[in-house]
Design a protein around this motif. Structure first.
Motif, PDB file in Angstrom:
ATOM      1  N   CYS A   1       0.844  -1.204   0.000  1.00  0.00           N
ATOM      2  CA  CYS A   1       0.000   0.000   0.000  1.00  0.00           C
ATOM      3  C   CYS A   1       0.871   1.243   0.000  1.00  0.00           C
ATOM      4  O   CYS A   1       0.428   2.313  -0.386  1.00  0.00           O
TER       5      CYS A   1
ATOM      6  N   CYS B   1       1.378   2.248   5.010  1.00  0.00           N
ATOM      7  CA  CYS B   1       1.189   1.745   6.378  1.00  0.00           C
ATOM      8  C   CYS B   1       2.543   1.655   7.081  1.00  0.00           C
ATOM      9  O   CYS B   1       3.596   1.784   6.471  1.00  0.00           O
TER      10      CYS B   1
ATOM     11  N   CYS C   1       4.825  -1.060   5.447  1.00  0.00           N
ATOM     12  CA  CYS C   1       5.323  -0.691   4.109  1.00  0.00           C
ATOM     13  C   CYS C   1       6.397   0.381   4.229  1.00  0.00           C
ATOM     14  O   CYS C   1       7.378   0.371   3.485  1.00  0.00           O
TER      15      CYS C   1
ATOM     16  N   CYS D   1       2.019  -5.870   5.070  1.00  0.00           N
ATOM     17  CA  CYS D   1       1.207  -4.665   4.809  1.00  0.00           C
ATOM     18  C   CYS D   1      -0.140  -4.707   5.544  1.00  0.00           C
ATOM     19  O   CYS D   1      -0.844  -5.713   5.524  1.00  0.00           O
ATOM     20  N   LEU D   2      -0.475  -3.582   6.177  1.00  0.00           N
ATOM     21  CA  LEU D   2      -1.739  -3.473   6.924  1.00  0.00           C
ATOM     22  C   LEU D   2      -2.801  -2.716   6.141  1.00  0.00           C
ATOM     23  O   LEU D   2      -3.912  -2.559   6.601  1.00  0.00           O
TER      24      LEU D   2
HETATM   25 ZN   LIG Z   1       1.121  -1.294   3.556  1.00  0.00          ZN
END
Ligand SMILES: [Zn+2]
Ligand SMILES: NC(=O)c1ccc[n+]([C@@H]2O[C@H](COP(=O)([O-])OP(=O)(O)OC[C@H]3O[C@@H](n4cnc5c(N)ncnc54)[C@H](O)[C@@H]3O)[C@@H](O)[C@H]2O)c1
Ligand SMILES: [Zn+2]
Length: 369
Positions: A90, A93, A96, A104-105
């Motif tokens: 993304c 986050c 990342c 990745c959240l």
């Molecule tokens: Zn992320």
């Protein structure tokens, strides 16, 4: 478009489905020129990955040409040739920002052919395109960079770098499938003193020698620990890389490693493996785990461009993308076909790749596309 669709355990089809479209402004639509199949796809087909629901297009490794981009995509444009990583980022986050894209959240991580439609298809929707694809230099063919989507960064990041290989090290690699072989290739970047490949299949050990293993051991026929001890004056391997994913191979790595050494686990484990702390606690051993992040793709791509890393040995079979069903049969029957990686060629790329293939060395069991 056509795509390889998962229909539940044991069932797949080469189906006609709706073309993907831009959903979020960060998306791109990519025409798939070259794709491949991973052992993980076979796990999904066995029903081992329940999050993947019937109807999902499989595949998480591809090279393609950008067809369209969403309103907020700024770094790629239609016509660009890109490598699509198996891990989506993304870009914003906490993980990342640390380069831990696998964790990745924000909706990324391993999503292709897992949680969203994947890359064994004529077209794909690529979320977070700016942070999840890599432009391919003109000088490199699709096939040269294809294995950067998954196996090379996996073995390099989770095996070689987590294992902290240093010049002169004795490196034992347990498992000589595509991941173990990629560990051999990327370990060589660090000039180890000796690479020992260990597997139960002689055919895989033959491949290991071709990829650069100095010593091979069939641990079904010989005592691998005793042989590694003999090669290391009774100390054990400096680094042991686990590239299988079963309890026995992990425990073998823990037996093989020297005091102060590293066990780098790459294998995906479905069952509990015993960590023999009662033996390990006194030996200063470091054990690492990891899901690939693919942060090393740009570095590995430079090494391929400069000729220091040559992944061409992985491509044992080539098929037209339209023959993906047959490619699965060949890949799943690796014991008989000798398949390491099968290359799926989209229509736009098939002609160019066929020319390159005929110029390349003869492959043992190559199937013409
Ligand atoms: Zn992320
Ligand atoms: N951590 C990650 O991010 C990540 C990413 C991709 C793949 N993986 C995992 O890496 C592992 C290897 O992947 P692959 O595609 O090379 O798999 P593979 O099945 O093609 O190869 C595994 C090899 O291990 C050998 N083997 C099986 N049991 C053994 C034993 N007891 N001792 C020695 N060798 C044994 C097999 O003969 C085979 O050659 C899998 O578990 C896969 O899921 C992890
Ligand atoms: Zn994979």
């Amino acid at each position: 478009m056509k795509a390889l669709v998962y229909h539940g355990p044991g069932q797949r089809g080469w189906d006609t489905i709706e073309d993907p479209t831009i959903v979020d402004p960060t998306d791109a639509i990519v025409r798939i020129d070259t794709s491949t199949i991973c052992g993980t796809d076979l796990h999904i087909l066995k029903g081992d990955v329940p999050e993947t629901t019937p109807g999902t297009v499989l595949g998480h490794e591809a090279v393609g040409t950008v067809e369209a981009v969403g309103a907020s995509v700024t770094t790629i444009a239609p016509g660009d040739r890109v490598l699509i990583s198996c891990i989506t980022s993304c870009g914003s986050c906490r993980f990342c920002k640390e380069g831990r894209y696998g964790q990745c959240l924000g909706g990324g991580g391993w999503i292709f052919g897992h949680l969203i439609n994947g890359l064994q298809a004529e077209y794909a929707r690529v979320p977070f395109a700016d942070s999840s694809v890599y432009k391919v230099p003109d000088a490199l063919s699709d096939e040269q960079v294809l294995f950067l989507a998954d196996i090379l960064p996996t073995s390099y990041e989770v095996g070689v770098l987590n294992g902290v290989i240093s010049p002169g090290d004795l490196v034992a690699i347990v498992g000589a499938g595509p991941i173990g072989l990629a560990a051999i290739l990327t370990a060589k970047l660090y000039t180890p003193g000796r690479i020992v490949a260990i597997d139960l299949a002689d055919s895989r050990l033959e491949s290991a020698r071709r990829f650069g293993a100095d010593t091979t051991i069939n641990n079904g026929a010989a005592d691998a620990t005793a042989q590694v001890m003999e090669l290391s004056e009774g100390l054990g391997a400096d680094v042991a890389i686990e590239a299988v994913g079963v309890p026995e191979s992990f425990e073998l790595c823990a037996d093989l490693v020297r005091p102060g050494g590293h066990v780098a686990n790459i294998g995906v484990h479905g069952k509990p493996a015993t960590l023999h702390l009662e033996k390990l606690w006194i030996r200063d051993v470091t054990v690492t785990t990891g899901l690939v992040d693919t942060y090393s793709i740009p570095r590995l791509m430079k090494l391929i461009a400069s000729g220091r890393l040559d992944p061409s040995l992985f491509a044992t079979h080539r098929f037209a993308l339209g023959d993906t069903m047959a490619a699965y049969d060949t890949f799943a029957d690796a014991a008989n076909t000798g398949a390491l990686k099968v290359v799926l060629q989209g229509a736009a790329n098939a002609e160019r790749s066929a020319e390159q293939a005929s110029e390349a060395r003869e492959l043992p069991s190559a199937v013409p596309a």
